[in-house]
Design a protein around this motif. Structure first.
Motif, PDB file in Angstrom:
ATOM      1  N   UNK A 185     -23.556  58.611  22.461  1.00  0.00           N
ATOM      2  CA  UNK A 185     -22.978  57.038  20.915  1.00  0.00           C
ATOM      3  C   UNK A 185     -24.776  56.192  21.093  1.00  0.00           C
ATOM      4  N   UNK A 186     -25.354  56.574  21.733  1.00  0.00           N
ATOM      5  CA  UNK A 186     -26.865  55.025  21.839  1.00  0.00           C
ATOM      6  C   UNK A 186     -27.741  55.979  20.795  1.00  0.00           C
ATOM      7  N   UNK A 187     -27.723  57.439  20.834  1.00  0.00           N
ATOM      8  CA  UNK A 187     -28.205  58.304  19.553  1.00  0.00           C
ATOM      9  C   UNK A 187     -27.744  58.060  18.264  1.00  0.00           C
ATOM     10  N   UNK A 188     -26.640  58.575  18.189  1.00  0.00           N
ATOM     11  CA  UNK A 188     -25.320  58.643  17.242  1.00  0.00           C
ATOM     12  C   UNK A 188     -25.589  57.177  16.388  1.00  0.00           C
ATOM     13  N   UNK A 189     -25.638  56.235  16.749  1.00  0.00           N
ATOM     14  CA  UNK A 189     -25.699  55.340  16.462  1.00  0.00           C
ATOM     15  C   UNK A 189     -26.385  54.549  15.094  1.00  0.00           C
ATOM     16  N   UNK A 190     -27.662  54.314  15.482  1.00  0.00           N
ATOM     17  CA  UNK A 190     -28.864  54.336  14.967  1.00  0.00           C
ATOM     18  C   UNK A 190     -28.365  55.451  13.331  1.00  0.00           C
ATOM     19  N   UNK A 191     -28.508  56.688  13.317  1.00  0.00           N
ATOM     20  CA  UNK A 191     -28.230  57.514  12.563  1.00  0.00           C
ATOM     21  C   UNK A 191     -26.918  57.324  11.760  1.00  0.00           C
ATOM     22  N   UNK A 192     -25.939  56.965  12.592  1.00  0.00           N
ATOM     23  CA  UNK A 192     -25.031  55.870  11.381  1.00  0.00           C
ATOM     24  C   UNK A 192     -25.470  55.407  10.693  1.00  0.00           C
ATOM     25  N   UNK A 193     -26.090  54.444  11.316  1.00  0.00           N
ATOM     26  CA  UNK A 193     -26.306  53.338  10.269  1.00  0.00           C
ATOM     27  C   UNK A 193     -27.482  53.456   9.277  1.00  0.00           C
ATOM     28  N   UNK A 194     -28.369  54.121   9.246  1.00  0.00           N
ATOM     29  CA  UNK A 194     -28.704  54.933   8.666  1.00  0.00           C
ATOM     30  C   UNK A 194     -28.522  55.288   7.555  1.00  0.00           C
ATOM     31  N   UNK A 195     -27.199  56.784   7.642  1.00  0.00           N
ATOM     32  CA  UNK A 195     -26.525  57.760   7.216  1.00  0.00           C
ATOM     33  C   UNK A 195     -25.690  56.480   6.160  1.00  0.00           C
ATOM     34  N   UNK A 196     -25.733  55.418   7.080  1.00  0.00           N
ATOM     35  CA  UNK A 196     -24.375  54.462   5.650  1.00  0.00           C
ATOM     36  C   UNK A 196     -25.139  54.005   4.201  1.00  0.00           C
ATOM     37  N   UNK A 197     -26.551  54.025   4.888  1.00  0.00           N
ATOM     38  CA  UNK A 197     -27.184  53.188   3.122  1.00  0.00           C
ATOM     39  C   UNK A 197     -27.090  54.115   1.963  1.00  0.00           C
ATOM     40  N   UNK A 198     -27.022  55.498   2.365  1.00  0.00           N
ATOM     41  CA  UNK A 198     -27.233  56.257   1.621  1.00  0.00           C
ATOM     42  C   UNK A 198     -26.127  56.625  -0.055  1.00  0.00           C
ATOM     43  N   UNK A 199     -25.001  56.091   0.642  1.00  0.00           N
ATOM     44  CA  UNK A 199     -24.057  56.571  -0.852  1.00  0.00           C
ATOM     45  C   UNK A 199     -24.338  55.077  -1.109  1.00  0.00           C
ATOM     46  N   UNK A 200     -24.723  53.956  -1.375  1.00  0.00           N
ATOM     47  CA  UNK A 200     -24.388  52.707  -2.295  1.00  0.00           C
ATOM     48  C   UNK A 200     -26.110  52.494  -2.601  1.00  0.00           C
ATOM     49  N   UNK A 201     -27.240  53.603  -2.213  1.00  0.00           N
ATOM     50  CA  UNK A 201     -28.225  53.045  -2.577  1.00  0.00           C
ATOM     51  C   UNK A 201     -27.985  54.961  -4.015  1.00  0.00           C
ATOM     52  N   UNK A 202     -27.861  55.835  -2.938  1.00  0.00           N
ATOM     53  CA  UNK A 202     -27.469  56.947  -4.459  1.00  0.00           C
ATOM     54  C   UNK A 202     -27.222  56.275  -5.494  1.00  0.00           C
ATOM     55  N   UNK A 203     -26.342  55.171  -5.479  1.00  0.00           N
ATOM     56  CA  UNK A 203     -25.205  54.899  -6.436  1.00  0.00           C
ATOM     57  C   UNK A 203     -25.376  54.084  -7.389  1.00  0.00           C
TER      58      UNK A 203
END
Length: 308
Positions: A185-203
């Motif tokens: 989870x310590x590794x996945x959490x920053x990946x999750x936060x960065x991935x969360x920027x994808x959809x709003x930035x795309x649209x």
């Protein structure tokens, strides 16, 4: 059905925000390029890694991948025959317009549609993998062989595929899913936060791109090609997907809806990039991207109503 319409409403709201931001130039002249680069090189690979690392491989490499491949290849082949033998276009022009008629925007709109309308980003993974790893390189290799300006070896195309950040993110996610290893989870959490920027930035970037462009202005001699390619992308290719999935594979319900909707995604913007590189079919590529992008969401809402 209300959930599907709510998903489209969310997508369009963010697109309209992007349109307003772009029209008012709130983020400056290069904002769209920066947002697009952020999503392509950073956020989208993170989102795909997280999504696919939790996916079941038998669902990714199964019927959806087969439907995607059959619908895209059939649509491109039929359109190429029409363009080459009925419209009498030169081989490079026919190839480029076939590319516009069959290559979907699997990232910038595909991922948000998959998340908000279909409920899971993994629904777009088969389309993304097929296009980036096979379909697009195949088109470019044929274009290389039919033009004198560029010559690219299969090895260089393989390197190009392996250097694509979305392919890398998807491959690593699939590797984790196949191994059964759970990412800490310590590794996945920053990946999750960065991935969360994808959809709003795309649209938002997509909404910004809708400012100041009008279709069918520079394609006086190729309007038939543009309108035909747009119809193939939004109507004919989803129809091929529906027929193959429903009658050949026996899919129904949400699985059928998912493969039809992903097949109805608009023309990928990198078609215009390829047209610019090979200096062929520029007007058709640009206008098909614009028309299908604007009409795609209403068309998919229509599909949702028909398949409800």
């Amino acid at each position: 059905m209300l959930g599907v319409l709510a998903g489209f409403f969310v997508v369009w709201c963010i697109i309209l925000v992007g349109w307003f931001v772009g029209r008012r130039k709130i983020l400056g002249e290069n904002a769209r390029q920066v947002l697009s680069s952020l999503t392509f090189f950073v956020a989208s690979p993170a989102l795909l890694f997280e999504t696919l690392s939790k996916a079941r491989l038998q669902e990714v490499f199964a019927e959806p991948l087969l439907v995607t491949a059959v619908a895209a290849v059939t649509s491109a082949t039929v359109f190429f025959a029409i363009a080459k033998f009925w419209l009498k276009r030169a081989l490079p022009d026919a190839l480029m317009s076939s590319m516009a008629a069959s290559l979907a925007n699997s990232a910038n709109l595909g991922i948000p549609i998959a998340v908000y309308v279909l409920g899971d980003a993994s629904y777009v993974a088969p389309l993304l993998i097929f296009q980036l790893a096979f379909f697009t390189p195949l088109f470019l290799m044929i274009l290389d062989s039919s033009t004198s300006q560029h010559r690219t070896t299969p090895l260089r195309f393989a390197v190009m595929i392996l250097r694509n950040p979305m392919i890398v993110g998807s491959a690593l996610g699939l590797l984790v899913a196949g191994s059964g290893w759970k990412v800490p989870s310590l590794v996945m959490e920053p990946i999750h936060l960065i991935g969360g920027a994808a959809i709003p930035a795309m649209l938002i970037a997509f909404g910004m791109s809708l400012n100041g462009t009008r279709p069918l202005q520079a394609a006086a001699g190729r309007r038939v090609d543009t309108l035909l390619a747009s119809s193939f992308k939004l109507v004919v290719q989803p129809a091929f997907a529906y027929a193959f999935a429903r009658f050949a594979l026996g899919l129904d319900g949400h699985a059928l809806f998912a493969v039809v909707v992903t097949s109805a995604l608009p023309t990928a913007q990198n078609v215009f990039v390829a047209a610019s590189r090979y200096k062929t079919g520029l007007a058709v590529a640009k206008d098909t991207v614009l028309i299908t992008t604007v009409v795609a969401v209403p068309a998919m809402i229509g599909l949702a109503l028909l398949l409800a």
